[in-house]
Design a protein around this motif. Structure first.
Motif, PDB file in Angstrom:
ATOM      1  N   ALA A  64    -110.182  82.802  -2.049  1.00 22.08           N
ATOM      2  CA  ALA A  64    -109.081  82.882  -3.015  1.00 22.08           C
ATOM      3  C   ALA A  64    -108.109  81.723  -2.825  1.00 22.08           C
ATOM      4  O   ALA A  64    -107.649  81.125  -3.807  1.00 22.08           O
ATOM      5  CB  ALA A  64    -108.362  84.224  -2.881  1.00 22.08           C
ATOM      6  N   ALA A  65    -107.808  81.394  -1.573  1.00 27.23           N
ATOM      7  CA  ALA A  65    -106.904  80.275  -1.294  1.00 27.23           C
ATOM      8  C   ALA A  65    -107.504  78.968  -1.787  1.00 27.23           C
ATOM      9  O   ALA A  65    -106.807  78.125  -2.368  1.00 27.23           O
ATOM     10  CB  ALA A  65    -106.607  80.195   0.205  1.00 27.23           C
ATOM     11  N   TYR A  66    -108.815  78.795  -1.590  1.00 27.66           N
ATOM     12  CA  TYR A  66    -109.448  77.567  -2.064  1.00 27.66           C
ATOM     13  C   TYR A  66    -109.410  77.493  -3.585  1.00 27.66           C
ATOM     14  O   TYR A  66    -109.110  76.439  -4.157  1.00 27.66           O
ATOM     15  CB  TYR A  66    -110.902  77.414  -1.582  1.00 27.66           C
ATOM     16  CG  TYR A  66    -111.466  76.127  -2.117  1.00 27.66           C
ATOM     17  CD1 TYR A  66    -111.169  74.928  -1.491  1.00 27.66           C
ATOM     18  CD2 TYR A  66    -112.183  76.095  -3.306  1.00 27.66           C
ATOM     19  CE1 TYR A  66    -111.597  73.724  -2.029  1.00 27.66           C
ATOM     20  CE2 TYR A  66    -112.611  74.896  -3.848  1.00 27.66           C
ATOM     21  CZ  TYR A  66    -112.317  73.722  -3.211  1.00 27.66           C
ATOM     22  OH  TYR A  66    -112.721  72.534  -3.758  1.00 27.66           O
ATOM     23  N   MET A  67    -109.726  78.579  -4.261  1.00 30.18           N
ATOM     24  CA  MET A  67    -109.747  78.576  -5.726  1.00 30.18           C
ATOM     25  C   MET A  67    -108.351  78.277  -6.286  1.00 30.18           C
ATOM     26  O   MET A  67    -108.212  77.550  -7.277  1.00 30.18           O
ATOM     27  CB  MET A  67    -110.275  79.900  -6.270  1.00 30.18           C
ATOM     28  CG  MET A  67    -111.723  80.168  -5.921  1.00 30.18           C
ATOM     29  SD  MET A  67    -112.808  78.789  -6.354  1.00 30.18           S
ATOM     30  CE  MET A  67    -114.266  79.237  -5.462  1.00 30.18           C
ATOM     31  N   GLU A  68    -107.331  78.811  -5.641  1.00 24.25           N
ATOM     32  CA  GLU A  68    -105.957  78.521  -6.068  1.00 24.25           C
ATOM     33  C   GLU A  68    -105.651  77.032  -5.869  1.00 24.25           C
ATOM     34  O   GLU A  68    -105.094  76.377  -6.745  1.00 24.25           O
ATOM     35  CB  GLU A  68    -104.970  79.375  -5.279  1.00 24.25           C
ATOM     36  CG  GLU A  68    -103.531  79.156  -5.682  1.00 24.25           C
ATOM     37  CD  GLU A  68    -102.551  80.019  -4.915  1.00 24.25           C
ATOM     38  OE1 GLU A  68    -101.381  79.605  -4.815  1.00 24.25           O
ATOM     39  OE2 GLU A  68    -102.944  81.088  -4.397  1.00 24.25           O
ATOM     40  N   PHE A  69    -106.030  76.510  -4.704  1.00 23.50           N
ATOM     41  CA  PHE A  69    -105.836  75.089  -4.407  1.00 23.50           C
ATOM     42  C   PHE A  69    -106.558  74.227  -5.441  1.00 23.50           C
ATOM     43  O   PHE A  69    -105.977  73.305  -6.012  1.00 23.50           O
ATOM     44  CB  PHE A  69    -106.358  74.795  -2.993  1.00 23.50           C
ATOM     45  CG  PHE A  69    -106.433  73.340  -2.653  1.00 23.50           C
ATOM     46  CD1 PHE A  69    -105.322  72.677  -2.152  1.00 23.50           C
ATOM     47  CD2 PHE A  69    -107.610  72.623  -2.815  1.00 23.50           C
ATOM     48  CE1 PHE A  69    -105.387  71.328  -1.843  1.00 23.50           C
ATOM     49  CE2 PHE A  69    -107.687  71.282  -2.501  1.00 23.50           C
ATOM     50  CZ  PHE A  69    -106.570  70.623  -2.013  1.00 23.50           C
ATOM     51  N   ALA A  70    -107.825  74.523  -5.668  1.00 24.35           N
ATOM     52  CA  ALA A  70    -108.627  73.728  -6.600  1.00 24.35           C
ATOM     53  C   ALA A  70    -108.062  73.804  -8.016  1.00 24.35           C
ATOM     54  O   ALA A  70    -108.033  72.802  -8.733  1.00 24.35           O
ATOM     55  CB  ALA A  70    -110.078  74.189  -6.576  1.00 24.35           C
ATOM     56  N   GLY A  71    -107.616  74.978  -8.417  1.00 20.89           N
ATOM     57  CA  GLY A  71    -107.038  75.115  -9.744  1.00 20.89           C
ATOM     58  C   GLY A  71    -105.773  74.300  -9.925  1.00 20.89           C
ATOM     59  O   GLY A  71    -105.465  73.832 -11.021  1.00 20.89           O
ATOM     60  N   LYS A  72    -105.084  74.085  -8.834  1.00 26.76           N
ATOM     61  CA  LYS A  72    -103.813  73.362  -8.886  1.00 26.76           C
ATOM     62  C   LYS A  72    -103.984  71.847  -8.827  1.00 26.76           C
ATOM     63  O   LYS A  72    -103.213  71.114  -9.435  1.00 26.76           O
ATOM     64  CB  LYS A  72    -102.949  73.826  -7.708  1.00 26.76           C
ATOM     65  CG  LYS A  72    -101.553  73.272  -7.686  1.00 26.76           C
ATOM     66  CD  LYS A  72    -100.760  73.913  -6.570  1.00 26.76           C
ATOM     67  CE  LYS A  72     -99.336  73.433  -6.549  1.00 26.76           C
ATOM     68  NZ  LYS A  72     -98.568  74.077  -5.473  1.00 26.76           N
TER      69      LYS A  72
END
Length: 136
Positions: free
Chosen positions: A85-93
């Motif tokens: 989840a942290a990676y997906m948030e990072f990547a989305g940003k």
């Protein structure tokens, strides 16, 4: 269970992180578009790896005749949810160059924190989880 594909994925992910590090060290603001592209590339590899773990690795561990192996698999799967989840948030940003260039320090801080956690996770999987999976 043969875990060589998972190990290969880890090597590829670590190589992509190293490449991202090289790009960022050359200057975040001036390489913002290349950084964003590298994150998009990494995301494809990471998403496929996570999906394979969810479809193949964790179910195989859960079906293990050894309850300790099943329990370790369950723990790893639960822990991975937060990192994913942290990676997906990072990547989305950070997959848009203008967002990277407008906040290079924010990008750098988030990237350092995330990739440190990702590196630690990969090491744990390689040293603890995959040897168990090799036994089933």
């Amino acid at each position: 269970m043969n875990v060589e594909k998972f190990k290969k994925d880890h090597n590829e992910i670590l190589a992509l992180v190293a490449e991202l590090r090289t790009i960022t060290q050359a200057g975040i603001a001036k390489n913002a578009d290349a950084i964003a592209q590298q994150i998009r590339t990494m995301s494809s590899v990471i998403k496929l790896h996570l999906a394979a773990e969810d479809r193949v690795l964790y179910p195989a561990l859960a079906k293990s005749q050894n309850p300790a192996v099943a329990k370790v698999g369950e723990r790893f799967q639960q822990e991975m949810g937060g990192i994913a989840a942290a990676y997906m948030e990072f990547a989305g940003k950070w997959t848009i160059g203008s967002k990277v260039s407008s906040n290079p320090e924010g990008f750098k801080e988030e990237a350092n924190n995330l990739f440190k956690a990702l590196h630690e996770r990969i090491q744990k999987e390689n040293q603890e989880l995959y040897p168990l999976a090799d036994q089933i």
